[in-house]
Design an enzyme around this catalytic site. Structure first.
Site, PDB file in Angstrom:
ATOM      1  N   HIS A 185      28.839  22.883  -4.437  1.00  0.00           N
ATOM      2  CA  HIS A 185      27.453  23.308  -4.640  1.00  0.00           C
ATOM      3  C   HIS A 185      27.075  24.521  -3.795  1.00  0.00           C
ATOM      4  O   HIS A 185      26.064  25.166  -4.048  1.00  0.00           O
ATOM      5  CB  HIS A 185      26.477  22.140  -4.399  1.00  0.00           C
ATOM      6  CG  HIS A 185      26.315  21.741  -2.972  1.00  0.00           C
ATOM      7  ND1 HIS A 185      26.963  20.648  -2.420  1.00  0.00           N
ATOM      8  CD2 HIS A 185      25.577  22.257  -1.966  1.00  0.00           C
ATOM      9  CE1 HIS A 185      26.611  20.521  -1.152  1.00  0.00           C
ATOM     10  NE2 HIS A 185      25.761  21.491  -0.849  1.00  0.00           N
ATOM     11  N   ASP A 219      32.546  17.587  -5.790  1.00  0.00           N
ATOM     12  CA  ASP A 219      31.766  18.529  -4.986  1.00  0.00           C
ATOM     13  C   ASP A 219      32.651  19.259  -3.973  1.00  0.00           C
ATOM     14  O   ASP A 219      32.292  19.388  -2.801  1.00  0.00           O
ATOM     15  CB  ASP A 219      30.614  17.830  -4.277  1.00  0.00           C
ATOM     16  CG  ASP A 219      29.573  18.836  -3.744  1.00  0.00           C
ATOM     17  OD1 ASP A 219      29.578  19.998  -4.205  1.00  0.00           O
ATOM     18  OD2 ASP A 219      28.797  18.465  -2.853  1.00  0.00           O
ATOM     19  N   SER A 299      26.707  22.019   4.715  1.00  0.00           N
ATOM     20  CA  SER A 299      27.511  21.621   3.560  1.00  0.00           C
ATOM     21  C   SER A 299      28.865  22.309   3.565  1.00  0.00           C
ATOM     22  O   SER A 299      28.961  23.531   3.662  1.00  0.00           O
ATOM     23  CB  SER A 299      26.777  21.976   2.262  1.00  0.00           C
ATOM     24  OG  SER A 299      25.607  21.233   2.136  1.00  0.00           O
TER      25      SER A 299
END
Length: 446
Positions: A185, A219, A299
Site C-alpha cells: 500500500h 500487502d 508501514s
C-alpha cells in the site's frame, strides 16, 4: 468470487485496522589350495618369465599364484589422426560456443521481456540473505538493535507524476542484490500510475527504485535499486519463536521522520486482522501484535527482536475511527506486523516470477459476523476445491487443522498461512452435527 471476496457484512467489530556391492556371506572365503596370496606391495619380486608387477593390466584377478605368468596386455590398434583434423575441430568448437552463447543470450532476453521484468531471477537466494542473529542475548538492548538495524532500514517515497504529496513509508534491505521490502500500500498508487519511487537511506541519500513485484493480498512489495546492491541486509529471524511479552523494536519513518526507533513488547501472536477499505483492497494478516509505537509512515519497516533479527513487517494499526494507515489517526498502542515467514515466501515468489500466489477454496464466507462461533460459508462455487470437498452453503467452519476458527476473517487468515496444493482439514458444523472435511487448496495470483 472466492474466499478472498467476503460475503455480506454484519455488525462491525469495535476495532478497525489499517495497513501499515553386497558383502560376502559370513565366514565365506576362497583361497586356491596350491596358491598363497600375493603381497600387495609395489616392490613385489618379479615372476620368472613375466613382466614387472606394475605392467599387469588392471583390474587383475586376486589372489594370483606365484610363478604363474600374467596375461599379456592387449590394446586396440591405434590409428594416426591426420594433422589437419585438430585445427578444424578447434575452429568448429569455437564457432559452436559463440553461436550457443548468442542464442542463449537472445532466449534469456526474450524470456525476461515476456516476463515483464528484467529484474527477475532465481528467487530469494540463501547466500544473499542474513539469518544468523547479529547480537548475543546479553547485548540485546534497544540501543544495540538500533545501531545494528538503522543502516539497513530505509524510507520509501512514492510520488505520483505531476501531483503534490504522495505516499511515504519504510522498508529494509532484504539481500545483497539490491532488493528492498516494503508494504504494497506504500507503493501501489505510484506503481499503477507510473509515478516515481525513491529509497532514502540513513544518511539522506536518495536512489531511484523500481518495483520488482507486488502482492496486494499479502500487502507486500519488493523494490530494486542498483545503489543498494552490496549493502548489509537486515538479518531475518522467526516469528514462530516469539513469546508474548518479549521485547521488540519498530524502526521506520513515522510521519516522515526517518530513522525513528520505538520499543515495546509482543502483545499477541497469530492475531487475525484485515486491512483496507474494500474487499478488493483488503489484506488478511496472521499478525504479530505489538504495543511498540507505530504510526503512518512506519508501514513496511521492520519489527525486530532483541537479537537484531527481523520478525515482521509493520503493516497496520488499530484505530477508533477508521480508514487506511497513513491517515490522521495515530498510534493507540495496538499495531500489527506481517510475520517474516510469510514475507520470505512472498518475496521469493516475486523474485522468481514478478507476482505472488495465494491459496483459495472457492467459497464466499461471511466476515461481518464476529460472535466467535465460527466462519459461516455463504456460497460454494462450482468446480472449486470447496465443492470437490463437499462443503455446502450454511456450513460453519469451527477449526482448521485442529486450531479454532472464530469468524470469517480468521478462516481466510488461516487458509492463507498455507500454500496452494496443500490439503488441510476443516472441522465443520452442519445441521448441528460436527464433521471433518479435507480440502486441497487451489491457487490464484495477487
Amino acid at each position: 468470487m472466492n474466499d478472498e471476496q467476503p460475503g455480506p457484512s454484519g455488525a462491525s467489530g469495535p476495532e478497525e485496522t489499517r495497513p501499515l556391492g553386497p558383502a560376502p556371506a559370513a565366514g565365506a572365503s576362497w583361497v586356491p589350495p596350491t596358491a598363497q596370496p600375493r603381497p600387495m606391495q609395489w616392490d613385489a619380486p618379479r615372476p620368472a618369465g613375466g613382466p614387472a608387477p606394475y605392467a599387469q593390466p588392471y583390474p587383475q584377478p586376486y589372489p594370483q599364484p606365484y610363478g604363474q605368468p600374467y596375461p599379456a596386455p592387449t590394446a586396440a590398434p591405434r590409428g594416426r589422426v591426420p594433422a589437419w583434423v585438430w585445427p578444424v575441430v578447434s575452429v568448429l568448437a569455437l564457432v559452436v560456443g559463440v553461436v550457443g552463447g548468442v542464442v542463449g543470450s537472445v532466449v534469456h532476453d526474450q524470456l525476461q521481456e515476456e516476463s515483464g521484468s528484467a529484474l527477475l531471477g532465481s528467487g530469494l537466494a540463501e547466500d544473499a540473505v542474513r539469518t544468523y542473529p547479529p547480537l548475543d542475548v546479553a547485548d540485546g538492548s534497544v540501543a544495540a538493535v538500533a545501531q545494528e538495524l538503522l543502516p539497513s532500514t530505509v524510507q520509501i517515497r512514492a510520488e505520483l507524476d505531476g501531483e503534490a504529496g504522495g505516499a511515504t513509508g519504510s522498508g529494509f534491505v532484504l539481500d545483497t542484490r539490491g532488493h528492498v521490502v516494503t508494504n504494497n500500500h506504500v507503493v501501489a498508487d505510484a506503481a499503477e500510475e507510473d509515478g516515481e519511487i525513491e529509497i532514502v537511506d540513513q544518511d539522506g541519500n536518495r536512489y531511484a527504485a523500481q518495483v520488482v513485484g507486488r502482492s496486494p493480498v499479502y500487502d507486500l512489495a519488493v523494490l530494486y535499486a542498483e545503489e543498494v546492491e552490496g549493502r548489509k541486509p537486515a538479518a531475518l529471524g522467526s516469528s514462530t519463536r516469539l513469546l508474548v511479552g518479549e521485547g521488540v523494536v519498530a524502526i521506520g519513518s513515522p510521519l516522515g521522520l526517518s530513522s525513528t526507533v520505538t520499543a515495546g513488547i509482543v502483545s499477541a501472536l497469530k492475531r487475525p486482522v484485515t486491512t483496507g477499505d474494500s474487499a478488493n483492497d483488503s489484506s488478511y494478516i496472521n499478525a504479530v501484535q505489538t504495543d511498540a509505537a507505530i504510526n503512518p509512515g512506519n508501514s513496511g519497516g521492520p519489527l525486530v527482536n532483541l537479537r537484531g533479527q527481523v520478525v515482521g513487517v509493520n503493516s497496520a494499526i488499530a484505530t477508533t475511527g477508521g480508514g487506511m494507515l497513513g491517515g490522521e489517526s495515530g498510534n493507540i498502542g495496538v499495531g500489527f506486523a506481517i510475520p517474516i515467514e510469510q514475507v520470505r515466501v512472498t518475496a521469493d515468489q516475486i523474485l522468481r516470477t514478478g507476482e505472488a500466489s495465494y491459496p483459495v477454496i472457492g467459497a464466499q464466507v461471511q466476515t461481518g459476523r464476529r460472535d466467535g462461533t465460527g466462519a459461516r460459508i455463504e456460497e460454494v462455487l462450482d468446480d472449486t476445491p470447496a465443492a470437490e470437498a463437499g462443503l455446502e452453503a450454511g456450513d460453519v467452519v469451527v477449526a482448521v487443522d485442529g486450531e479454532r476458527v472464530t469468524d470469517g476473517i480468521a478462516l481466510i487468515v488461516s487458509i492463507r498461512t498455507h500454500q496452494p496444493g496443500e490439503t488441510i482439514a476443516f472441522t465443520v458444523v452442519r445441521d448441528g452435527d460436527e464433521r471433518e472435511v479435507e480440502v486441497t487448496l487451489g491457487s490464484e495470483t495477487g
